[in-house]
Design an enzyme around this catalytic site. Structure first.
Site, PDB file in Angstrom:
ATOM      1  N   HIS A 170      -7.809   8.978  -2.333  1.00  0.00           N
ATOM      2  CA  HIS A 170      -7.028   9.878  -0.828  1.00  0.00           C
ATOM      3  C   HIS A 170      -8.067   9.984  -0.187  1.00  0.00           C
ATOM      4  CE1 HIS A 170      -2.565   9.224   1.039  1.00  0.00           C
ATOM      5  NE2 HIS A 170      -3.910   8.937   2.101  1.00  0.00           N
ATOM      6  N   TYR A 185       2.349   9.706  -0.301  1.00  0.00           N
ATOM      7  CA  TYR A 185       4.312   9.416   0.510  1.00  0.00           C
ATOM      8  C   TYR A 185       5.463   9.686   0.322  1.00  0.00           C
ATOM      9  CZ  TYR A 185      -0.190   6.455   2.482  1.00  0.00           C
ATOM     10  OH  TYR A 185      -1.157   5.751   2.936  1.00  0.00           O
ATOM     11  N   ASP A 224       0.799  -1.276  -0.240  1.00  0.00           N
ATOM     12  CA  ASP A 224      -0.165  -0.209   0.359  1.00  0.00           C
ATOM     13  C   ASP A 224       0.329   1.450  -0.121  1.00  0.00           C
ATOM     14  OD1 ASP A 224      -2.612   1.326   0.601  1.00  0.00           O
ATOM     15  OD2 ASP A 224      -1.277   1.913   2.281  1.00  0.00           O
ATOM     16  N   LYS A 236      -2.331   5.660  -3.980  1.00  0.00           N
ATOM     17  CA  LYS A 236      -3.935   6.278  -3.816  1.00  0.00           C
ATOM     18  C   LYS A 236      -3.461   7.651  -4.696  1.00  0.00           C
ATOM     19  CE  LYS A 236      -3.781   4.556   0.058  1.00  0.00           C
ATOM     20  NZ  LYS A 236      -2.360   4.082   0.875  1.00  0.00           N
TER      21      LYS A 236
HETATM   22  N1  LIG Z   1      -5.932   6.440   3.793  1.00  0.00           N
HETATM   23  C1  LIG Z   1      -4.988   7.355   4.419  1.00  0.00           C
HETATM   24  O1  LIG Z   1      -5.897   7.959   5.039  1.00  0.00           O
HETATM   25  C2  LIG Z   1      -3.911   6.217   5.321  1.00  0.00           C
HETATM   26  C3  LIG Z   1      -2.997   5.090   4.775  1.00  0.00           C
HETATM   27  N2  LIG Z   1      -2.046   4.542   5.823  1.00  0.00           N
HETATM   28  C4  LIG Z   1      -1.610   3.167   5.508  1.00  0.00           C
HETATM   29  O2  LIG Z   1      -1.419   2.329   6.127  1.00  0.00           O
HETATM   30  C5  LIG Z   1      -0.527   2.457   6.818  1.00  0.00           C
HETATM   31  C6  LIG Z   1      -0.384   1.126   8.392  1.00  0.00           C
HETATM   32  O3  LIG Z   1      -0.655   3.002   9.134  1.00  0.00           O
HETATM   33  P1  LIG Z   1       0.284   3.316   9.901  1.00  0.00           P
HETATM   34  O4  LIG Z   1       0.198   4.583  10.624  1.00  0.00           O
HETATM   35  O5  LIG Z   1       2.270   3.204   9.601  1.00  0.00           O
HETATM   36  O6  LIG Z   1       0.144   2.766  11.237  1.00  0.00           O
HETATM   37  P2  LIG Z   1       0.072   1.166  12.108  1.00  0.00           P
HETATM   38  O7  LIG Z   1      -1.054   0.906  12.713  1.00  0.00           O
HETATM   39  O8  LIG Z   1       0.230  -0.528  10.967  1.00  0.00           O
HETATM   40  O9  LIG Z   1       1.109   1.145  13.016  1.00  0.00           O
HETATM   41  C7  LIG Z   1       2.698   1.377  12.597  1.00  0.00           C
HETATM   42  C8  LIG Z   1       3.396   1.234  13.492  1.00  0.00           C
HETATM   43  O10 LIG Z   1       3.440   0.216  14.144  1.00  0.00           O
HETATM   44  C9  LIG Z   1       5.318  -0.252  14.467  1.00  0.00           C
HETATM   45  N3  LIG Z   1       4.693  -1.512  14.546  1.00  0.00           N
HETATM   46  C10 LIG Z   1       4.593  -2.295  13.689  1.00  0.00           C
HETATM   47  N4  LIG Z   1       4.810  -3.778  14.091  1.00  0.00           N
HETATM   48  C11 LIG Z   1       5.395  -3.460  15.303  1.00  0.00           C
HETATM   49  C12 LIG Z   1       5.101  -4.759  15.745  1.00  0.00           C
HETATM   50  N5  LIG Z   1       4.986  -6.206  15.608  1.00  0.00           N
HETATM   51  N6  LIG Z   1       5.770  -5.046  17.273  1.00  0.00           N
HETATM   52  C13 LIG Z   1       5.516  -3.056  17.502  1.00  0.00           C
HETATM   53  N7  LIG Z   1       4.936  -2.136  16.676  1.00  0.00           N
HETATM   54  C14 LIG Z   1       5.326  -2.664  15.760  1.00  0.00           C
HETATM   55  C15 LIG Z   1       5.932   0.458  13.656  1.00  0.00           C
HETATM   56  O11 LIG Z   1       7.475   0.896  13.941  1.00  0.00           O
HETATM   57  P3  LIG Z   1       7.810  -0.016  12.743  1.00  0.00           P
HETATM   58  O12 LIG Z   1       8.113   0.509  11.364  1.00  0.00           O
HETATM   59  O13 LIG Z   1       9.538   0.313  13.165  1.00  0.00           O
HETATM   60  O14 LIG Z   1       8.016  -1.512  13.493  1.00  0.00           O
HETATM   61  C16 LIG Z   1       4.837   1.631  13.190  1.00  0.00           C
HETATM   62  O15 LIG Z   1       5.785   2.759  14.527  1.00  0.00           O
HETATM   63  C17 LIG Z   1       0.710   3.107   6.429  1.00  0.00           C
HETATM   64  O16 LIG Z   1       1.627   2.594   6.399  1.00  0.00           O
HETATM   65  C18 LIG Z   1      -0.033   3.756   4.856  1.00  0.00           C
HETATM   66  O17 LIG Z   1       0.578   2.505   4.174  1.00  0.00           O
HETATM   67  C19 LIG Z   1      -2.051   5.382   7.558  1.00  0.00           C
HETATM   68  C20 LIG Z   1      -2.281   6.420   7.419  1.00  0.00           C
HETATM   69  C21 LIG Z   1      -3.405   7.311   7.110  1.00  0.00           C
END
Ligand SMILES: NC(=O)C1=CN([C@@H]2O[C@H](COP(=O)(O)OP(=O)(O)OC[C@H]3O[C@@H](n4cnc5c(N)ncnc54)[C@H](OP(=O)(O)O)[C@@H]3O)[C@@H](O)[C@H]2O)C=CC1
Length: 278
Positions: A110, A52, A47, A77
């Protein structure tokens, strides 16, 4: 090696993995590395978004993975500057160019940006792209039922997917009921609570992690899957990437699914798409 996620069939026939890789916030270099690693681990859905600013890196990572294009599912998006019939088609071409691909599996508007007033035209553009085969599925992100009503009424075409902020802290029941009634697949963004991560430190989540012998994040991801949702968790860390995909060998009991949903803090805890968006 973790299993590949099972797929769900979308309204226009595409098969979408129930779990994929989120890539925000990664820059091009990080996205290239992480996308290749994730696909190597078994991820098949990636995604990304124009916003981004990492589609080029994502595209390089897809290529570096060595996995055939038809076995991958790529979502992008576009921003509100492309809200128009022809503009949406141009946004698609530009996205494809940055990704180095010749079709998209899923293209999303988006944000509705209702104050900008052009999301219906953007949707008409996406319908044209679906008909031409340039995209295999079309959808929305951050659309509320009122926004969805308007695009469906204008075109008669139902989005395949609506990607919204959703976790046990923001369960979005009204949106989910609307989606279910119309056959729209709900995809959760920030499924494990985003960078703040409050949900994975909730005592109830920690208790269930102990009970199932899984990590708190695996319990939260399983809550989504056992609630009929699809997810795009982000991680840049190889161990956490593997952990997040390794959730297909257990299920939560229905009472545990309900007890996590009881953590809901209400609609106000989610980003408001009437006010927010790029
Ligand atoms: N359509 C929209 O408007 C939006 C879409 N998105 C999409 O959704 C995706 C996911 O949302 P996002 O906001 O990134 O949040 P997430 O809920 O996926 O959380 C991501 C965070 O959790 C940490 N993390 C991931 N796996 C673990 C684990 N197993 N244990 C502990 N910590 C963990 C990551 O750190 P680390 O990388 O260090 O593991 C990062 O800080 C985005 O990447 C994007 O692609 C996001 C926001 C808005």
């Amino acid at each position: 090696m973790a299993p590949t996620a099972p797929t769900v069939e979308l309204g226009h026939g595409a098969a979408m993995p129930q779990l994929g890789l989120g890539t925000w916030p990664m820059d091009d270099a990080e996205a290239e590395r992480v996308v290749a690693e994730a696909i190597g681990l078994g991820y098949r859905l990636v995604d990304t978004a124009e916003n981004y600013q990492n589609e080029r890196g994502v595209g390089l990572g897809l290529k570096a993975s060595g996995v055939a294009r038809e076995d991958l599912f790529v979502t992008t998006k576009f921003n509100k500057e492309w809200h128009g019939v022809d503009l949406a088609a141009e946004a698609c071409e530009r996205g494809l160019d940055r990704l180095g691909l010749d079709y998209l599996d899923l293209l999303l508007i988006h944000w509705p940006n209702p104050q900008h007033g052009k999301y219906i035209e953007a949707w008409e553009g996406l319908v044209g792209l679906l008909e031409s085969g340039r995209v295999k599925a079309i959808g929305t992100s951050n659309f509320k039922p009122t926004h969805l009503d308007r695009i469906i009424e204008a075109t008669g075409v139902i989005p395949d997917v609506n990607q919204i902020q959703l976790s046990p802290l923001t369960t979005r029941l009204e949106a989910r009921a609307y989606h279910k009634e119309r056959g729209i697949v709900t995809q959760s963004w920030s499924p494990i609570g985003g960078q703040g991560g409050e949900v994975r430190n909730e005592p109830k989540v920690l208790q269930l992690a102990e009970k199932y012998g899984k990590t708190p994040v695996q319990v939260v991801l399983r809550w989504h899957l056992d609630s009929g949702l699809t997810v795009v968790p982000k991680s840049s860390d190889p161990e956490r990437l593997a952990q997040n995909l390794d959730v297909f060998d257990f299920e939560l009991e229905p009472d545990d699914v309900m007890s996590l949903a009881a953590l809901d803090q209400g609609e106000a805890a989610a980003a408001d798409s009437d006010q927010f968006g790029h």
